[in-house]
Design an enzyme around this catalytic site. Structure first.
Site, PDB file in Angstrom:
ATOM      1  N   CYS A   1      85.637  41.142  28.706  1.00  0.00           N
ATOM      2  CA  CYS A   1      84.231  41.560  28.873  1.00  0.00           C
ATOM      3  C   CYS A   1      84.142  41.738  30.515  1.00  0.00           C
ATOM      4  O   CYS A   1      84.525  42.764  30.996  1.00  0.00           O
ATOM      5  CB  CYS A   1      83.479  40.440  28.503  1.00  0.00           C
ATOM      6  SG  CYS A   1      81.603  40.806  28.471  1.00  0.00           S
TER       7      CYS A   1
ATOM      8  N   GLU B   1      88.155  34.260  23.735  1.00  0.00           N
ATOM      9  CA  GLU B   1      88.118  32.684  24.213  1.00  0.00           C
ATOM     10  C   GLU B   1      87.071  31.851  23.384  1.00  0.00           C
ATOM     11  O   GLU B   1      86.774  30.903  23.356  1.00  0.00           O
ATOM     12  CB  GLU B   1      87.910  32.550  25.403  1.00  0.00           C
ATOM     13  CG  GLU B   1      86.409  32.573  26.152  1.00  0.00           C
ATOM     14  CD  GLU B   1      86.113  34.079  26.128  1.00  0.00           C
ATOM     15  OE1 GLU B   1      86.707  34.823  25.683  1.00  0.00           O
ATOM     16  OE2 GLU B   1      85.186  34.587  26.902  1.00  0.00           O
TER      17      GLU B   1
ATOM     18  N   HIS C   1      85.296  38.666  22.976  1.00  0.00           N
ATOM     19  CA  HIS C   1      85.702  37.543  23.524  1.00  0.00           C
ATOM     20  C   HIS C   1      86.700  36.647  22.746  1.00  0.00           C
ATOM     21  O   HIS C   1      86.288  35.742  22.036  1.00  0.00           O
ATOM     22  CB  HIS C   1      84.501  36.850  23.915  1.00  0.00           C
ATOM     23  CG  HIS C   1      83.835  37.169  24.862  1.00  0.00           C
ATOM     24  ND1 HIS C   1      83.553  36.678  26.213  1.00  0.00           N
ATOM     25  CD2 HIS C   1      82.839  38.311  24.832  1.00  0.00           C
ATOM     26  CE1 HIS C   1      82.772  37.375  26.896  1.00  0.00           C
ATOM     27  NE2 HIS C   1      82.208  38.287  26.228  1.00  0.00           N
TER      28      HIS C   1
END
Lengths: 230, 763
Positions: free
Chosen positions: A85, A196, A194
């Site tokens: 991002c 994560e 994302h």
């Protein structure tokens, strides 16, 4: 196996990236934007957020941070670097990856569970995926529209550097539905969604089996661990 | 350019007859006279500025104080058990066990959000988050309670886009997950939208900090953003006066927010706390430096001396009075011991935060402020911050309320055939207040921090606090202005009951309450009656449920012209869950589970979504509420969740059983077959009531077939009414919601109708 996560002023997902690294089985190492010390890490994550409040352009000021000089140098020598991002925006601003990211075509911030296709599983961060495997990880951004000139797009497409492509819907107007790309060497990868945020059962995206059970993001980190341990 | 010279104390003593613009600053003549009496002279212009903002309704609670006291009085020993910090501080703090505590609070930013929706809403988030930081906690989530005008009014889109954009911009950029909230549309909020913001933070018990200026010689340090001309007089002029549609624009009084500065400030403050480098940190919100200095000094044991010239300015032309009143955002004031000042400065420098030492704690008992070498303020800080005026406003039973209560929904036509009920069902599903809100919530990040166990559209938001043990909390907020208009006492109780029920459905155990009381003008005796009744209702209900009010906010003057809003007491309930792994979602995801209805249905359509949407009707009495029954339901669901018997649990509220079923099938696209004949027979009612009644203490839950005996046994052992009323069905494009012998609707059609409404008006 030590993976660094750089915190910039305004970084938001730095602790999430550290958790993902830990869950994948490596040791997260906190790195600070104002220093020149990469602490001998084996790979680096540039996390999401709004570094420097996204002033000027997203990622633009961060790309000139002291530590980024070291990151650019190390990346050019082959150190695995993942930009998520805002981190992807920094990689583009630092010219480690081509193109740019602009405001979403609909003008709004969007947060959704996004399906993407892993079109290149030969990078340092995608080797644990099957080629063309479709995965779901969260997306959340206001300025995620990928752009590049035609020659660059042709090169990315021709050389297989489009690493991730949006599937089902294009959430931000990215050209060619591009969600993420890599450099030729495959050590530098950037994407808007994302990984994560999809590493732990109960806290990831919804799947057909159970709410918030998606863990597709974990393999980004196991990929790089496997790559470094080889 | 001639430099403005501040009015000094000496000057005030020498010129007692000077005329002062107290009325323009929002002070009444008797309040001004009182200030003169306190000081024994006329106030300086700086003192007048301070008193005017601190004695405003927004800061002083002068009309509500006498009522709010009961939240502190109606308490049982059990309610104090978990309470670490109660009302009166920046935010209440609740012990959630394992050495962890949670602090949370909801606050209003209504008036700024009408004038400048984007900045008004953004700074509303910023302000409440700073309250949380000032307790020593890390903020971990936000929620918003939004009430807009009629969805089809041309001005509503302006406010919605601004408010949602502002919350999205500020909250996302702060990196705080937005885990829930409310969005309502009603013409009563047309000229006065409600923008309430809730923030919650977590801390270890030993990290609790209270902001007070103690210890003579300790330094008073201002850090964060520079002070500018934004928001000057916002507190007194904006929040304390209702809008006059013909008046001049008040735009410059709204603050401008910079979430990046606040994010850096959060991390900086947490590092200061962690290093033990501060005695306390006070946030700067309404009334800026006036508030922070007088509150810090009042809560301390001595006095304070401040050199106003040391304030770092964005605009060097600001006068001393403007500096005192400025509501520039992203500023904090710390109390630091001299020995730790260097270490403090090092941390602040690391985060590139600007800082200046303004002064120090003194033993004089006075708050003294100098500017340009002259004394411009010399007051007893308690007279500014604590001992403000207290009003016992006239209260009058509303002339209109008997007629309103007599106008029951019982006279409204009720459909009896399946086709008509199907159409009403879909009309309600698509109605602005029941429709899918993802157009708004898709603009909020709930992933950041990685601890969000539940978020919208679940009944409650849930956050994991401890990654090892899974300890967490759940939060839900509710308010039904229509019920409160019919009966503010019952309406406030119902708001609490619904939030309590929502938290219980998630598997958590309710522990504490915050409230944001949005009302019309306190100078209107009928509004004051509504306020009195609502506070009594909330206080009584909290005592019965044995969960304390830990803090909150009152917002008066919510009206346009003479027309007050419906009384809207937003009530937030915080619950504790030992392990978020055991959370219960509000919709089902699996085929073949049994659906049970818990509780009894009566014909209670007064004030309902059905009456409002289908008939444009508001009248009668809100649904009956028995809090003992609510407690039983909560205990039942918590026990069943603990034993792992529940696949989903969803409370029944707005729109009744019909809406709960619609939400349950729409969420994951898993259909259902249900039957109403057992309900009709047992509870003795018609189809309209069974589908749309809003009777309390009810929920639908799903249970795997193999656990049926166990679950029904649990209900029977606890004496709670339970009926098996259906099974969850297939998913995919063919999935339907079938209400046997009444109607069948494809899930796709429910989704389409529900999701179309907001984009139709706002996309």
């Amino acid at each position: 196996m030590r993976i660094g996560v750089i915190t910039f002023p305004g970084s938001l997902d730095d602790r999430d990236a550290q958790r993902a690294i830990r869950l994948a089985g490596a040791e997260p190492v906190a790195l600070w934007h104002g220093e020149h010390d990469l602490k001998k890490v084996d790979a680096i994550v540039l996390p999401g957020g709004f570094s420097y409040g996204d002033y000027l352009r997203c990622g633009a000021i961060a790309s000139h941070s002291p530590i980024m000089a070291e990151v650019i140098d190390a990346a050019n020598k082959g150190l695995p670097v993942l930009g998520i991002c805002n981190g992807f925006q920094m990689l583009v601003e630092a010219h480690l990856l081509p193109g740019g990211l602009i405001r979403n075509d609909h003008g709004r911030f969007v947060r959704r569970d996004q399906m993407i296709r892993v079109e290149n599983n030969r990078t340092d961060w995608t080797s644990a995926f099957d080629e063309n495997e479709e995965i779901v990880i969260p997306l959340k951004n206001g300025e995620g529209g990928y752009i590049a000139d035609e020659a660059t797009l042709d090169r990315l497409e021709g050389d297989g550097l489009v690493t991730f492509r949006y599937v089902g819907m294009n959430p931000n107007g990215s050209l060619n539905d591009i969600a993420g790309i890599s450099n030729e060497r495959g050590n530098v990868v950037g994407l808007m969604p994302h990984p994560e945020h999809a590493v732990e059962r109960g806290f990831g995206p919804n799947t057909n089996k159970a709410m918030r059970s998606g863990m597709d993001g974990l393999r980004f980190f196991t990929s790089v661990i496997a790559r470094v341990l080889v | 350019m001639s430099r403005h010279v501040a009015d000094t104390v000496a000057n005030a003593e020498a010129t007692p007859e000077k005329e002062q613009p107290f009325a323009a600053l929002g002070l009444k003549p008797d309040e001004y006279a009182k200030i003169r009496e306190i000081l024994g002279r006329r106030p300086t212009s700086g003192e007048l500025a301070m008193y005017s903002v601190m004695w405003s309704e927004h800061c002083s609670y002068k009309s509500s104080k006498i009522y709010l006291r009961q939240f502190g009085q109606k308490v049982t020993p059990k309610m104090r058990e978990r309470l670490m910090v109660g009302m009166g501080e920046n935010a209440g703090v609740v012990d959630i066990g394992e050495g962890w505590a949670v602090t949370f609070k909801v606050e209003s930013h209504n008036h700024p959000s009408y004038i400048e929706p984007f900045q008004g809403a953004a700074t509303g988030v910023g302000g409440i988050v700073r309250d949380i930081i000032s307790m020593g906690a890390r903020p971990v989530a936000v929620m918003d309670q939004l009430r807009f005008g009629a969805i089809d009014n041309p001005d509503t889109a302006r406010v919605v886009h601004g408010v949602v954009g502002g919350i999205s911009f500020y909250g996302n950029c702060l990196g705080l997950p937005n885990i829930g909230g409310e969005t309502y549309f009603d013409a009563v909020y047309q000229g006065n939208p409600l923008v309430n913001a809730l923030a919650v933070g977590v801390l270890r018990h030993e990290d609790l900090h209270l902001a007070n200026a103690s210890g003579v010689g300790n330094k008073i340090v201002l850090f964060g953003a520079r002070t500018g001309g934004d928001g000057i007089g916002g507190a007194s002029i904006l929040a304390s006066d209702s809008f006059d549609s013909t008046g001049p624009t008040k735009r410059p009084a709204v603050q401008v927010g910079d979430p990046f500065a606040e994010k850096v400030l959060i991390e900086c403050c947490l590092e200061l706390y962690a290093g033990g480098l501060v005695e306390g940190i006070q946030d700067l919100g309404a009334a800026g430096i006036s508030c922070a200095t007088s509150e810090l000094a009042s809560n301390g044991d001595g006095g304070m001396f401040v050199e106003l010239d040391n304030v770092l300015l964005r605009d060097p032309t600001l006068t001393a009075e403007e500096i005192l009143m400025s509501e520039s955002q992203e500023r904090m004031m710390a109390v630091v011991t001299p020995e730790k000042l260097d270490a403090f400065m090092a941390v602040v420098a690391k985060w590139d935060v600007e800082t200046s030492v303004l002064g120090e704690v003194t033993g004089t008992g006075r708050l003294v402020i100098h500017h340009g070498g002259e004394e411009i303020v010399n007051v007893d800080p308690r007279t500014v911050a604590i001992d403000g005026p207290v009003y016992e406003r006239p209260v009058a039973y509303p002339t209109w309320i008997d007629a309103l209560q007599a106008d029951s929904a019982s006279s409204l036509a009720r459909a009896t055939d399946g086709a008509a009920l199907r159409e009403q069902f879909l009309t309600l599903v698509a109605s602005p207040n029941l429709a899918d809100k993802s157009f708004i919530t898709d603009q909020y990040d709930y992933y950041v921090m990685g601890n969000t166990a539940l978020s919208f559209p679940d009944d409650a938001g849930m956050i994991r606090v401890d990654e090892e043990s899974g300890l967490g909390f759940a939060l839900a907020t509710d308010a039904n202005g229509r019920y409160c208009q019919l009966d503010p006492y019952e309406g406030a109780r119902l708001a609490l009951a619904e939030a309590f029920r929502n938290v219980s459905m998630s598997g958590a155990v309710p522990a504490a309450v915050t409230d944001c009381l949005n009302f019309g003008s306190p100078e209107n005796p009928e509004v004051m009656w509504q306020f009195q009744r609502a506070v009594e209702g909330l206080g009584d209900a909290c005592m019965q449920l044995e969960i304390p009010v830990t803090g909150g906010n009152v917002s008066f003057y919510n009206q346009t012209g003479d027309q007050p809003i419906h009384p809207t007491p937003v009530v937030g309930v915080l619950g504790i869950i030992d392990d978020v792994e055991r959370r219960v979602p509000s919709a089902w995801q699996d085929e073949g589970n049994n659906i049970y209805l818990l509780g009894v249905t009566s014909t209670e359509l007064d004030g309902s979504a059905w009456a409002g949407t289908i008939h444009g009707h508001l009248g009668g009495r809100p649904p009956q509420l028995n809090l003992e029954t609510e407690k039983k339901l909560a205990h039942l669901v918590q026990s069943a969740a603990l034993e792992g018997l529940l696949m989903s649990a969803h409370d029944l509220s707005d729109g009744g059983l019909a809406q709960a079923l619609a939400e349950s099938v729409a969420r994951f696209g898993v259909g259902a077959r249900v039957w109403l004949n057992d309900i009709l027979e047992r509870d003795g009612m018609d189809l309209t009531s069974a589908l749309f009644s809003e009777s309390t203490a009810r929920a639908i839950v799903t249970v795997p077939r193999e656990d049926d005996v166990k679950f029904v046994g649990l209900c029977e052992a606890r004496g709670y009414p339970v009926l098996r009323m259906g099974v969850t069905d297939g998913h995919g494009p063919e999935a339907t919601l079938t209400v046997q012998d009444v109607f069948t609707v494809p899930v796709a059609e429910i989704l389409e109708r529900s999701r179309a409404t907001l984009p139709h008006y706002f996309d």
